[in-house]
Design a protein around this motif. Sequence first.
Motif, PDB file in Angstrom:
ATOM      1  N   ASP A   1     -40.783  49.552  28.604  1.00  0.00           N
ATOM      2  CA  ASP A   1     -41.766  48.977  27.541  1.00  0.00           C
ATOM      3  C   ASP A   1     -43.013  49.260  28.123  1.00  0.00           C
ATOM      4  N   CYS A   2     -43.518  49.181  29.358  1.00  0.00           N
ATOM      5  CA  CYS A   2     -44.898  49.261  29.843  1.00  0.00           C
ATOM      6  C   CYS A   2     -45.061  50.153  30.981  1.00  0.00           C
ATOM      7  N   GLY A   3     -44.093  51.022  31.189  1.00  0.00           N
ATOM      8  CA  GLY A   3     -44.248  52.099  32.213  1.00  0.00           C
ATOM      9  C   GLY A   3     -45.628  52.946  32.212  1.00  0.00           C
TER      10      GLY A   3
ATOM     11  N   HIS B   1     -49.373  39.948  37.485  1.00  0.00           N
ATOM     12  CA  HIS B   1     -50.807  40.329  36.919  1.00  0.00           C
ATOM     13  C   HIS B   1     -50.766  40.929  35.683  1.00  0.00           C
ATOM     14  N   CYS B   2     -49.419  41.222  35.139  1.00  0.00           N
ATOM     15  CA  CYS B   2     -49.335  41.755  33.716  1.00  0.00           C
ATOM     16  C   CYS B   2     -49.105  40.781  32.784  1.00  0.00           C
ATOM     17  N   ASP B   3     -49.824  40.743  31.738  1.00  0.00           N
ATOM     18  CA  ASP B   3     -49.442  39.794  30.660  1.00  0.00           C
ATOM     19  C   ASP B   3     -48.336  40.332  29.375  1.00  0.00           C
TER      20      ASP B   3
ATOM     21  N   CYS C   1     -42.921  41.967  31.309  1.00  0.00           N
ATOM     22  CA  CYS C   1     -43.546  41.648  32.829  1.00  0.00           C
ATOM     23  C   CYS C   1     -42.928  40.018  33.100  1.00  0.00           C
ATOM     24  N   GLN C   2     -43.527  39.290  32.149  1.00  0.00           N
ATOM     25  CA  GLN C   2     -43.445  37.844  32.224  1.00  0.00           C
ATOM     26  C   GLN C   2     -42.148  37.581  32.426  1.00  0.00           C
ATOM     27  N   GLU C   3     -41.073  37.887  31.579  1.00  0.00           N
ATOM     28  CA  GLU C   3     -39.737  37.800  31.852  1.00  0.00           C
ATOM     29  C   GLU C   3     -39.171  38.289  33.163  1.00  0.00           C
ATOM     30  N   CYS C   4     -39.801  39.559  33.563  1.00  0.00           N
ATOM     31  CA  CYS C   4     -39.277  40.094  34.825  1.00  0.00           C
ATOM     32  C   CYS C   4     -39.753  38.926  36.133  1.00  0.00           C
ATOM     33  N   VAL C   5     -41.036  38.422  35.791  1.00  0.00           N
ATOM     34  CA  VAL C   5     -41.246  37.467  36.718  1.00  0.00           C
ATOM     35  C   VAL C   5     -40.374  36.246  37.046  1.00  0.00           C
TER      36      VAL C   5
END
Length: 109
Positions: free
Chosen positions: A31-33, A85-87, A91-95
């Motif tokens: 998704d954001c690579g 640090h990513c919105d 990434c938030q699910e990953c956190v």
Amino acid sequence: MSAVPASESEVAECIQRCFAVVEQCECCLDDCGAEKSDHDLSTCRDVADLATLCARLLARDSPRAPGVARECLNACKECLEACDHCDAECCQECVSLLEECIESCEACC
């Protein structure tokens, strides 16, 4: 790190959380690579690989599992810092999943 051996339920939970992190890291890379630094991409790939190996070693009660769990734990912490640090939603699910995996890996180290 835990001085008391992990219970069967803690090991099972760690395995489940490791596989959840693998799936999320792979999605995050897709998704954001393109927006991540080379270092962050490498860390995310390392987490996916280490978490897979950790889960497999734990599942067969390998004597190498605690050492790999420690490496997985360290990689998860580094990845957590990068994703925090990513919105982006992935990434938030990953956190969230990394925090759970860290907790489980600590019990299995």
